[in-house]
Design a protein around this motif. Structure first.
Motif, PDB file in Angstrom:
ATOM      1  N   THR A 130       0.801  -1.236   0.000  1.00  0.00           N
ATOM      2  CA  THR A 130       0.000   0.000   0.000  1.00  0.00           C
ATOM      3  C   THR A 130       0.832   1.283   0.000  1.00  0.00           C
ATOM      4  N   ALA A 131       2.131   1.224   0.179  1.00  0.00           N
ATOM      5  CA  ALA A 131       2.945   2.443   0.179  1.00  0.00           C
ATOM      6  C   ALA A 131       2.971   3.097  -1.194  1.00  0.00           C
ATOM      7  N   ALA A 132       2.932   2.293  -2.251  1.00  0.00           N
ATOM      8  CA  ALA A 132       2.980   2.846  -3.604  1.00  0.00           C
ATOM      9  C   ALA A 132       1.812   3.789  -3.863  1.00  0.00           C
ATOM     10  N   PHE A 133       0.661   3.506  -3.279  1.00  0.00           N
ATOM     11  CA  PHE A 133      -0.509   4.360  -3.492  1.00  0.00           C
ATOM     12  C   PHE A 133      -0.306   5.740  -2.869  1.00  0.00           C
ATOM     13  N   PHE A 134       0.210   5.771  -1.649  1.00  0.00           N
ATOM     14  CA  PHE A 134       0.406   7.038  -0.957  1.00  0.00           C
ATOM     15  C   PHE A 134       1.547   7.846  -1.562  1.00  0.00           C
ATOM     16  N   VAL A 135       2.625   7.174  -1.905  1.00  0.00           N
ATOM     17  CA  VAL A 135       3.771   7.866  -2.504  1.00  0.00           C
ATOM     18  C   VAL A 135       3.395   8.401  -3.878  1.00  0.00           C
ATOM     19  N   GLU A 136       2.673   7.613  -4.653  1.00  0.00           N
ATOM     20  CA  GLU A 136       2.257   8.055  -5.996  1.00  0.00           C
ATOM     21  C   GLU A 136       1.403   9.302  -5.896  1.00  0.00           C
ATOM     22  N   ARG A 137       0.485   9.340  -4.949  1.00  0.00           N
ATOM     23  CA  ARG A 137      -0.403  10.496  -4.806  1.00  0.00           C
ATOM     24  C   ARG A 137       0.389  11.746  -4.440  1.00  0.00           C
ATOM     25  N   LYS A 138       1.327  11.598  -3.521  1.00  0.00           N
ATOM     26  CA  LYS A 138       2.132  12.739  -3.101  1.00  0.00           C
ATOM     27  C   LYS A 138       3.008  13.246  -4.247  1.00  0.00           C
ATOM     28  N   ILE A 139       3.634  12.332  -4.974  1.00  0.00           N
ATOM     29  CA  ILE A 139       4.506  12.708  -6.091  1.00  0.00           C
ATOM     30  C   ILE A 139       3.688  13.354  -7.205  1.00  0.00           C
ATOM     31  N   SER A 140       2.508  12.809  -7.478  1.00  0.00           N
ATOM     32  CA  SER A 140       1.667  13.367  -8.544  1.00  0.00           C
ATOM     33  C   SER A 140       1.240  14.788  -8.233  1.00  0.00           C
ATOM     34  N   ARG A 141       0.842  15.034  -7.005  1.00  0.00           N
ATOM     35  CA  ARG A 141       0.453  16.400  -6.621  1.00  0.00           C
ATOM     36  C   ARG A 141       1.628  17.360  -6.764  1.00  0.00           C
ATOM     37  N   GLU A 142       2.795  16.880  -6.366  1.00  0.00           N
ATOM     38  CA  GLU A 142       3.987  17.720  -6.415  1.00  0.00           C
ATOM     39  C   GLU A 142       4.382  18.073  -7.850  1.00  0.00           C
ATOM     40  N   LEU A 143       4.244  17.108  -8.759  1.00  0.00           N
ATOM     41  CA  LEU A 143       4.756  17.309 -10.116  1.00  0.00           C
ATOM     42  C   LEU A 143       3.721  17.788 -11.127  1.00  0.00           C
ATOM     43  N   GLU A 144       2.450  17.854 -10.746  1.00  0.00           N
ATOM     44  CA  GLU A 144       1.428  18.287 -11.708  1.00  0.00           C
ATOM     45  C   GLU A 144       1.708  19.687 -12.244  1.00  0.00           C
ATOM     46  N   ALA A 145       2.142  20.579 -11.391  1.00  0.00           N
ATOM     47  CA  ALA A 145       2.453  21.939 -11.847  1.00  0.00           C
ATOM     48  C   ALA A 145       3.641  21.938 -12.793  1.00  0.00           C
ATOM     49  N   LYS A 146       4.627  21.124 -12.487  1.00  0.00           N
ATOM     50  CA  LYS A 146       5.805  21.065 -13.338  1.00  0.00           C
ATOM     51  C   LYS A 146       5.469  20.470 -14.708  1.00  0.00           C
ATOM     52  N   VAL A 147       4.614  19.466 -14.721  1.00  0.00           N
ATOM     53  CA  VAL A 147       4.214  18.835 -15.977  1.00  0.00           C
ATOM     54  C   VAL A 147       3.387  19.791 -16.821  1.00  0.00           C
ATOM     55  N   ALA A 148       2.517  20.547 -16.177  1.00  0.00           N
ATOM     56  CA  ALA A 148       1.665  21.478 -16.908  1.00  0.00           C
ATOM     57  C   ALA A 148       2.439  22.690 -17.402  1.00  0.00           C
ATOM     58  N   GLY A 149       3.681  22.817 -16.965  1.00  0.00           N
ATOM     59  CA  GLY A 149       4.497  23.928 -17.422  1.00  0.00           C
ATOM     60  C   GLY A 149       4.234  25.218 -16.678  1.00  0.00           C
ATOM     61  N   ARG A 150       3.651  25.105 -15.480  1.00  0.00           N
ATOM     62  CA  ARG A 150       3.321  26.290 -14.703  1.00  0.00           C
ATOM     63  C   ARG A 150       4.440  26.704 -13.756  1.00  0.00           C
ATOM     64  N   THR A 151       5.567  26.044 -13.823  1.00  0.00           N
ATOM     65  CA  THR A 151       6.652  26.446 -12.935  1.00  0.00           C
ATOM     66  C   THR A 151       7.240  27.753 -13.429  1.00  0.00           C
ATOM     67  N   PRO A 152       7.536  28.659 -12.538  1.00  0.00           N
ATOM     68  CA  PRO A 152       8.073  29.958 -12.965  1.00  0.00           C
ATOM     69  C   PRO A 152       9.450  29.793 -13.586  1.00  0.00           C
ATOM     70  N   ALA A 153       9.677  30.517 -14.645  1.00  0.00           N
ATOM     71  CA  ALA A 153      10.973  30.467 -15.322  1.00  0.00           C
ATOM     72  C   ALA A 153      11.994  31.223 -14.491  1.00  0.00           C
ATOM     73  N   VAL A 154      13.186  30.674 -14.436  1.00  0.00           N
ATOM     74  CA  VAL A 154      14.267  31.302 -13.690  1.00  0.00           C
ATOM     75  C   VAL A 154      15.089  32.113 -14.668  1.00  0.00           C
ATOM     76  N   ALA A 155      15.274  33.376 -14.350  1.00  0.00           N
ATOM     77  CA  ALA A 155      16.047  34.255 -15.221  1.00  0.00           C
ATOM     78  C   ALA A 155      17.527  33.963 -15.041  1.00  0.00           C
ATOM     79  N   GLU A 156      18.211  33.823 -16.146  1.00  0.00           N
ATOM     80  CA  GLU A 156      19.642  33.572 -16.085  1.00  0.00           C
ATOM     81  C   GLU A 156      20.388  34.888 -16.275  1.00  0.00           C
ATOM     82  N   ALA A 157      21.507  34.978 -15.606  1.00  0.00           N
ATOM     83  CA  ALA A 157      22.312  36.205 -15.694  1.00  0.00           C
ATOM     84  C   ALA A 157      23.205  36.188 -16.907  1.00  0.00           C
TER      85      ALA A 157
END
Length: 112
Positions: free
Chosen positions: A85-112
């Motif tokens: 049952t650990a895979a279910f809980f870990v998957e849910r936590k990882i999915s929530r964390e990465l949904e923004a990154k997958v959707a491309g909503r992470t803020p762009a970091v300006a390079e110097a």
């Protein structure tokens, strides 16, 4: 990161999680309850879980390397397929964390 990387990880996380729970139940039926036919079912589920866990490891490692996780977090996700049952809980936590990154909503970091 592509959505397909997260999707294939999620599919394998659920699959290995279900198979591991089935394996635990079949082992209880085989050894604890001495049920007829449980040995064959246990063998099939064990083989399926073993092979699919290897695929899960590859997909989880690929996801972790693309998400640039630290080694400790990556090991935590990789070992989730071995604890019932650990895979279910870990998957849910990882999915929530990465949904923004997958959707491309992470803020762009300006390079110097």
């Amino acid at each position: 990161m592509k959505k397909s990387v997260l999707t294939r990880y999620r599919v394998l996380a659920y699959t290995t999680g279900v198979l591991l729970v089935l394996l635990c139940l079949s082992m209880i039926a085989k050894y604890g309850l001495d049920m007829n036919g449980a040995a064959d079912f246990t063998r099939v589920v064990a083989i399926a879980h073993g092979w699919l866990y290897v695929v899960y490891l590859v997909f989880a490692f690929d996801l972790g390397s693309k998400a640039k996780w630290p080694v400790g977090k990556q090991l935590w996700v990789l070992l989730a397929g071995t604890i019932p049952t650990a895979a279910f809980f870990v998957e849910r936590k990882i999915s929530r964390e990465l949904e923004a990154k997958v959707a491309g909503r992470t803020p762009a970091v300006a390079e110097a």
